[in-house]
Design a protein around this motif. Structure first.
Motif, PDB file in Angstrom:
ATOM      1  N   UNK A 141      39.042  31.912  37.770  1.00 39.30           N
ATOM      2  CA  UNK A 141      38.028  32.934  37.976  1.00 39.30           C
ATOM      3  C   UNK A 141      38.088  33.908  36.794  1.00 39.30           C
ATOM      4  N   UNK A 142      37.034  33.960  36.007  1.00 37.74           N
ATOM      5  CA  UNK A 142      37.020  34.844  34.833  1.00 37.74           C
ATOM      6  C   UNK A 142      36.926  36.316  35.219  1.00 37.74           C
ATOM      7  N   UNK A 143      36.192  36.619  36.303  1.00 35.31           N
ATOM      8  CA  UNK A 143      35.964  38.001  36.731  1.00 35.31           C
ATOM      9  C   UNK A 143      36.234  38.095  38.233  1.00 35.31           C
ATOM     10  N   UNK A 144      37.398  38.623  38.584  1.00 30.95           N
ATOM     11  CA  UNK A 144      37.828  38.676  39.986  1.00 30.95           C
ATOM     12  C   UNK A 144      36.821  39.414  40.867  1.00 30.95           C
ATOM     13  N   UNK A 145      36.371  40.592  40.438  1.00 32.12           N
ATOM     14  CA  UNK A 145      35.449  41.385  41.256  1.00 32.12           C
ATOM     15  C   UNK A 145      34.116  40.666  41.462  1.00 32.12           C
ATOM     16  N   UNK A 146      33.582  40.063  40.417  1.00 31.82           N
ATOM     17  CA  UNK A 146      32.312  39.338  40.544  1.00 31.82           C
ATOM     18  C   UNK A 146      32.466  38.157  41.504  1.00 31.82           C
ATOM     19  N   UNK A 147      33.588  37.452  41.414  1.00 31.53           N
ATOM     20  CA  UNK A 147      33.852  36.315  42.302  1.00 31.53           C
ATOM     21  C   UNK A 147      33.891  36.747  43.765  1.00 31.53           C
ATOM     22  N   UNK A 148      34.546  37.851  44.039  1.00 27.67           N
ATOM     23  CA  UNK A 148      34.722  38.292  45.422  1.00 27.67           C
ATOM     24  C   UNK A 148      33.469  38.921  46.023  1.00 27.67           C
ATOM     25  N   UNK A 149      32.570  39.396  45.191  1.00 26.88           N
ATOM     26  CA  UNK A 149      31.372  40.072  45.687  1.00 26.88           C
ATOM     27  C   UNK A 149      30.542  39.118  46.547  1.00 26.88           C
ATOM     28  N   UNK A 150      30.161  39.600  47.728  1.00 26.27           N
ATOM     29  CA  UNK A 150      29.338  38.810  48.633  1.00 26.27           C
ATOM     30  C   UNK A 150      29.820  38.929  50.065  1.00 26.27           C
ATOM     31  N   UNK A 151      29.313  38.054  50.905  1.00 22.34           N
ATOM     32  CA  UNK A 151      29.678  38.042  52.329  1.00 22.34           C
ATOM     33  C   UNK A 151      30.479  36.779  52.605  1.00 22.34           C
ATOM     34  N   UNK A 169      45.257  42.328  41.359  1.00 20.43           N
ATOM     35  CA  UNK A 169      44.701  41.015  41.679  1.00 20.43           C
ATOM     36  C   UNK A 169      44.155  40.386  40.406  1.00 20.43           C
ATOM     37  N   UNK A 170      44.669  39.205  40.083  1.00 17.59           N
ATOM     38  CA  UNK A 170      44.299  38.493  38.856  1.00 17.59           C
ATOM     39  C   UNK A 170      44.095  37.021  39.204  1.00 17.59           C
ATOM     40  N   UNK A 171      42.842  36.604  39.318  1.00 16.71           N
ATOM     41  CA  UNK A 171      42.527  35.222  39.689  1.00 16.71           C
ATOM     42  C   UNK A 171      42.131  34.364  38.488  1.00 16.71           C
ATOM     43  N   UNK A 172      42.460  34.817  37.278  1.00 13.73           N
ATOM     44  CA  UNK A 172      42.041  34.077  36.087  1.00 13.73           C
ATOM     45  C   UNK A 172      42.620  32.665  36.034  1.00 13.73           C
ATOM     46  N   UNK A 173      43.762  32.423  36.648  1.00 11.78           N
ATOM     47  CA  UNK A 173      44.308  31.056  36.718  1.00 11.78           C
ATOM     48  C   UNK A 173      43.962  30.385  38.042  1.00 11.78           C
ATOM     49  N   UNK A 174      43.341  31.129  38.955  1.00 12.67           N
ATOM     50  CA  UNK A 174      43.009  30.604  40.273  1.00 12.67           C
ATOM     51  C   UNK A 174      44.056  30.929  41.319  1.00 12.67           C
ATOM     52  N   UNK A 221      49.804  35.702  48.563  1.00 16.55           N
ATOM     53  CA  UNK A 221      49.409  34.675  47.611  1.00 16.55           C
ATOM     54  C   UNK A 221      47.920  34.388  47.794  1.00 16.55           C
ATOM     55  N   UNK A 222      47.171  34.641  46.738  1.00 21.73           N
ATOM     56  CA  UNK A 222      45.725  34.428  46.710  1.00 21.73           C
ATOM     57  C   UNK A 222      45.467  33.133  45.949  1.00 21.73           C
ATOM     58  N   UNK A 223      44.657  32.250  46.514  1.00 22.27           N
ATOM     59  CA  UNK A 223      44.329  30.991  45.853  1.00 22.27           C
ATOM     60  C   UNK A 223      42.821  30.763  45.925  1.00 22.27           C
ATOM     61  N   UNK A 224      42.170  30.748  44.763  1.00 23.49           N
ATOM     62  CA  UNK A 224      40.743  30.422  44.693  1.00 23.49           C
ATOM     63  C   UNK A 224      40.623  28.906  44.633  1.00 23.49           C
TER      64      UNK A 224
END
Length: 144
Positions: A4-14, A91-96, A112-115
């Motif tokens: 995930x290049x941009x954590x906040x953009x990825x998480x935005x939504x419902x 929170x850093x999801x750049x590696x997923x 542990x957060x996993x995209x």
């Protein structure tokens, strides 16, 4: 895993949430089902993370809510705070995948957060200490 290049953009939504809650000390199990809405809130691109749903614990259903704030950073990471502004974790999801740590009095939270893909991520919290011995596993699926 899904980078995930941009954590906040990825998480935005419902999101739809299903959470299993295990008290490892007592053997008690429960569940939470609900939604999370993560949307812009205020200046600087800050997001508000609003969860609401129902917690089933020992056969009784309770309404449950929580509010967090997500502060995006220019490098694609984010700072997560409680609703009152107290720091929670980075929170850093750049590696997923990301492992966060949070001390709460004498207890320790390790998340542990996993995209998994654009529309699904998992969160596992392990809580240990004198007051708690818990495992919480959450699945977030993007609502369409």
């Amino acid at each position: 895993m899904y980078a995930v290049a941009d954590t906040a953009a990825y998480l935005t939504g419902r999101w739809h949430i299903e959470r299993a809650v295990h008290d490892l000390r007592t053997g008690t199990e429960g569940s939470f089902r609900g939604t999370a809405e993560i949307r812009p809130d205020g200046p600087g691109g800050t997001l508000v993370h609003l969860e609401e749903g129902e917690l089933t614990w020992q056969g009784t259903v309770h309404p449950a809510t929580r509010t967090l704030r997500i502060g995006p950073r220019p490098d694609g990471t984010a700072a997560v705070t409680f609703a009152d502004g107290r720091p929670f974790h980075d929170l850093d999801l750049r590696t997923g995948r990301w492992t966060a740590h949070h001390p709460c009095a004498a207890d320790r939270y390790e998340g542990t957060f996993t995209a998994l893909n654009a529309d699904r991520w998992h969160l596992r919290w392990r809580v240990t200490g004198p007051a708690k011995d818990q495992l919480l596993r959450s699945v977030y699926r993007r609502a369409r």
